[in-house]
Design a protein around this motif. Structure first.
Motif, PDB file in Angstrom:
ATOM      1  N   GLU A  39     -47.833  30.425  -1.630  1.00  0.00           N
ATOM      2  CA  GLU A  39     -47.729  31.319  -0.483  1.00  0.00           C
ATOM      3  C   GLU A  39     -46.282  31.413  -0.007  1.00  0.00           C
ATOM      4  N   ALA A  40     -45.575  30.266  -0.012  1.00  0.00           N
ATOM      5  CA  ALA A  40     -44.169  30.273   0.417  1.00  0.00           C
ATOM      6  C   ALA A  40     -43.316  31.088  -0.547  1.00  0.00           C
ATOM      7  N   ARG A  41     -43.571  30.943  -1.832  1.00  0.00           N
ATOM      8  CA  ARG A  41     -42.804  31.698  -2.824  1.00  0.00           C
ATOM      9  C   ARG A  41     -43.043  33.195  -2.679  1.00  0.00           C
ATOM     10  N   GLN A  42     -44.271  33.568  -2.430  1.00  0.00           N
ATOM     11  CA  GLN A  42     -44.575  34.988  -2.283  1.00  0.00           C
ATOM     12  C   GLN A  42     -43.893  35.575  -1.058  1.00  0.00           C
ATOM     13  N   ALA A  43     -43.922  34.829   0.053  1.00  0.00           N
ATOM     14  CA  ALA A  43     -43.241  35.301   1.269  1.00  0.00           C
ATOM     15  C   ALA A  43     -41.743  35.414   1.038  1.00  0.00           C
ATOM     16  N   ALA A  44     -41.158  34.447   0.312  1.00  0.00           N
ATOM     17  CA  ALA A  44     -39.722  34.477   0.031  1.00  0.00           C
ATOM     18  C   ALA A  44     -39.365  35.679  -0.832  1.00  0.00           C
ATOM     19  N   ARG A  45     -40.159  35.940  -1.869  1.00  0.00           N
ATOM     20  CA  ARG A  45     -39.890  37.103  -2.738  1.00  0.00           C
ATOM     21  C   ARG A  45     -39.993  38.402  -1.956  1.00  0.00           C
ATOM     22  N   GLU A  46     -41.012  38.526  -1.142  1.00  0.00           N
ATOM     23  CA  GLU A  46     -41.221  39.746  -0.365  1.00  0.00           C
ATOM     24  C   GLU A  46     -40.054  40.003   0.583  1.00  0.00           C
ATOM     25  N   ALA A  47     -39.616  38.944   1.281  1.00  0.00           N
ATOM     26  CA  ALA A  47     -38.505  39.092   2.220  1.00  0.00           C
ATOM     27  C   ALA A  47     -37.194  39.370   1.495  1.00  0.00           C
ATOM     28  N   TRP A  48     -36.970  38.722   0.367  1.00  0.00           N
ATOM     29  CA  TRP A  48     -35.751  38.892  -0.420  1.00  0.00           C
ATOM     30  C   TRP A  48     -35.578  40.346  -0.829  1.00  0.00           C
ATOM     31  N   HIS A  49     -36.640  40.935  -1.356  1.00  0.00           N
ATOM     32  CA  HIS A  49     -36.561  42.324  -1.806  1.00  0.00           C
ATOM     33  C   HIS A  49     -36.490  43.291  -0.631  1.00  0.00           C
ATOM     34  N   ALA A  50     -37.165  42.949   0.480  1.00  0.00           N
ATOM     35  CA  ALA A  50     -37.095  43.799   1.667  1.00  0.00           C
ATOM     36  C   ALA A  50     -35.683  43.859   2.222  1.00  0.00           C
ATOM     37  N   ALA A  51     -34.901  42.803   2.006  1.00  0.00           N
ATOM     38  CA  ALA A  51     -33.517  42.766   2.480  1.00  0.00           C
ATOM     39  C   ALA A  51     -32.555  43.452   1.524  1.00  0.00           C
ATOM     40  N   GLY A  52     -33.087  44.035   0.440  1.00  0.00           N
ATOM     41  CA  GLY A  52     -32.242  44.755  -0.508  1.00  0.00           C
ATOM     42  C   GLY A  52     -31.537  43.871  -1.510  1.00  0.00           C
ATOM     43  N   LEU A  53     -32.036  42.640  -1.708  1.00  0.00           N
ATOM     44  CA  LEU A  53     -31.416  41.715  -2.648  1.00  0.00           C
ATOM     45  C   LEU A  53     -32.108  41.778  -4.000  1.00  0.00           C
ATOM     46  N   SER A  54     -31.350  41.572  -5.045  1.00  0.00           N
ATOM     47  CA  SER A  54     -31.912  41.616  -6.393  1.00  0.00           C
ATOM     48  C   SER A  54     -32.210  40.206  -6.879  1.00  0.00           C
ATOM     49  N   GLY A  55     -32.961  40.127  -7.970  1.00  0.00           N
ATOM     50  CA  GLY A  55     -33.335  38.827  -8.504  1.00  0.00           C
ATOM     51  C   GLY A  55     -34.424  38.194  -7.663  1.00  0.00           C
ATOM     52  N   GLU A  56     -34.486  36.878  -7.718  1.00  0.00           N
ATOM     53  CA  GLU A  56     -35.528  36.153  -6.997  1.00  0.00           C
ATOM     54  C   GLU A  56     -34.940  34.866  -6.423  1.00  0.00           C
ATOM     55  N   PRO A  57     -35.245  34.559  -5.168  1.00  0.00           N
ATOM     56  CA  PRO A  57     -34.700  33.332  -4.566  1.00  0.00           C
ATOM     57  C   PRO A  57     -35.432  32.099  -5.071  1.00  0.00           C
ATOM     58  N   ARG A  58     -34.795  30.962  -4.898  1.00  0.00           N
ATOM     59  CA  ARG A  58     -35.435  29.695  -5.217  1.00  0.00           C
ATOM     60  C   ARG A  58     -36.085  29.154  -3.952  1.00  0.00           C
ATOM     61  N   SER A  59     -37.329  28.721  -4.067  1.00  0.00           N
ATOM     62  CA  SER A  59     -38.059  28.208  -2.913  1.00  0.00           C
ATOM     63  C   SER A  59     -38.147  26.690  -2.982  1.00  0.00           C
ATOM     64  N   VAL A  60     -37.771  26.035  -1.891  1.00  0.00           N
ATOM     65  CA  VAL A  60     -37.884  24.588  -1.779  1.00  0.00           C
ATOM     66  C   VAL A  60     -38.486  24.283  -0.411  1.00  0.00           C
ATOM     67  N   THR A  61     -38.708  22.996  -0.139  1.00  0.00           N
ATOM     68  CA  THR A  61     -39.244  22.626   1.161  1.00  0.00           C
ATOM     69  C   THR A  61     -38.127  22.505   2.199  1.00  0.00           C
ATOM     70  N   ASP A  62     -38.522  22.509   3.459  1.00  0.00           N
ATOM     71  CA  ASP A  62     -37.544  22.309   4.525  1.00  0.00           C
ATOM     72  C   ASP A  62     -36.946  20.905   4.475  1.00  0.00           C
ATOM     73  N   LEU A  63     -37.654  19.965   3.864  1.00  0.00           N
ATOM     74  CA  LEU A  63     -37.151  18.600   3.746  1.00  0.00           C
ATOM     75  C   LEU A  63     -35.920  18.552   2.850  1.00  0.00           C
ATOM     76  N   GLU A  64     -35.942  19.292   1.764  1.00  0.00           N
ATOM     77  CA  GLU A  64     -34.808  19.306   0.836  1.00  0.00           C
ATOM     78  C   GLU A  64     -33.564  19.915   1.470  1.00  0.00           C
ATOM     79  N   VAL A  65     -33.734  20.997   2.220  1.00  0.00           N
ATOM     80  CA  VAL A  65     -32.552  21.607   2.841  1.00  0.00           C
ATOM     81  C   VAL A  65     -32.039  20.748   3.991  1.00  0.00           C
ATOM     82  N   ALA A  66     -32.939  20.033   4.683  1.00  0.00           N
ATOM     83  CA  ALA A  66     -32.488  19.155   5.760  1.00  0.00           C
ATOM     84  C   ALA A  66     -31.664  18.002   5.203  1.00  0.00           C
TER      85      ALA A  66
END
Length: 326
Positions: free
Chosen positions: A82-109
């Motif tokens: 579900e997180a990956r799908q939301a990330a892909r949808e938002a990425w393309h809606a922002a006009g970005l190409s390719g696909e983002p990498r999805s990780v948890t909030d723990l990893e970015v913290a």
């Protein structure tokens, strides 16, 4: 020649933060939007993600973005797709190409608090978890089970315990508490002379809000404890004890070598208050090192994006530039 850019996003339950930077750590844009936790924020996560991305890219050419990392609360294995799908949808809606990498909030913290690959993370914001990292990836974790089943010591947990204490005071199961007035006002509920009516009003208002909204009550616990309220002080002490117990558990079950960094993240631990104070003292007592702070998860996500693009961890200088404004 177009300078390649990376995007880092920290999608929490309360807010979503986005950062656009060059590979050498120069920050070119930032964006802020509502929370995007699929379990507790309410609304559609993709919309909040797209709003944060759009704000950060306002002065930046989207075509220059070559890679992005989106860290999202609730994006562990149970909610990964579900997180990956939301990330892909938002990425393309922002006009970005390719696909983002999805990780948890723990990893970015963890990446926001240190550039080292091994260490411990204790997070207490809207949610709560303790994680031991090895090689930059989670090795062991404790809690982070969400508002319904865990997140002990988190802002939502504190808010829920505060509300429970008020309800117990109103129906006679518990002692009176200074939390009653502030909690009632924070929930925008009308107080009543009749305790039963007062309790029912609080229940009605609380259940109409998303669970993450209870986190807004957390600062009231610290304020009441500072004013001498024993009920609030007990809630704060219990929260700190449960957080430190989670940290002890992951350290015991395969933590990093002695002297590795211990990173604190989340509003409960990074804001003034009795929980953060007790946890900091507990970290020094247990591990012999002062904790590092992760104040900008989006910067941590950008550091992970730089590492993924270059094939090597972001160096100390790049990490310092990315996190300087956090």
């Amino acid at each position: 020649m177009r300078v390649p850019l990376v995007v880092g996003v920290d999608a929490g339950a309360t807010s979503t933060r986005c950062l656009v930077s060059t590979v050498d750590g120069a920050v070119l844009g930032r964006g802020l939007a509502a929370g995007a936790n699929q379990n507790s924020s309410g609304g559609r996560p993709a919309q909040a993600l797209a709003a944060a991305l759009g704000a950060a890219l306002r002065e930046v050419d989207p075509a220059a973005v070559v890679l992005g990392v989106i860290g999202a609360a609730g994006a562990a294995s149970a909610g990964r797709e579900e997180a990956r799908q939301a990330a892909r949808e938002a990425w393309h809606a922002a006009g970005l190409s390719g696909e983002p990498r999805s990780v948890t909030d723990l990893e970015v913290a963890f990446a926001a608090g240190t550039g080292r690959p091994d260490g411990l993370l204790l997070l207490s914001g809207t949610g709560a978890a303790a994680v031991a990292f090895r090689g930059g990836v989670p090795h062991r974790r404790c809690d982070g089970f969400g508002w319904l089943l865990g997140d002990e010591g988190s802002a939502v947990w504190l808010g829920r315990e505060a509300l429970r204490a008020v309800l117990c005071a109103l129906d006679g199961r518990g002692p009176g508490t200074l939390l009653t007035g502030p909690v009632t006002a924070a929930l925008e509920a009308s107080g009543h002379e009749d305790p039963d009516e007062h309790a029912q009003t609080l229940i009605r208002v609380a259940y109409r809000r998303p669970p993450a909204a209870l986190g807004l009550l957390a600062p009231l616990v610290g304020e009441a404890a500072a004013a001498g309220d024993e009920v609030a002080a007990g809630i704060a002490a219990t929260a700190a004890g449960r957080l430190l117990h989670a940290l002890d558990t992951v350290a015991r079950r395969g933590g990093p070598p002695d002297g590795s960094p211990v990173v604190l993240a989340g509003s409960v631990l990074l804001s003034p208050g009795p929980v953060g104070t007790a946890v900091r003292a507990g970290v020094v007592d247990r591990f012999g090192v002062p904790p590092a702070e992760a104040r900008d998860g989006a910067a941590g996500a950008a550091a992970l994006a730089v590492a993924a693009l270059t094939g090597a961890p972001a160096g100390d200088a790049v990490h310092a530039r990315l996190t300087a404004a956090g």
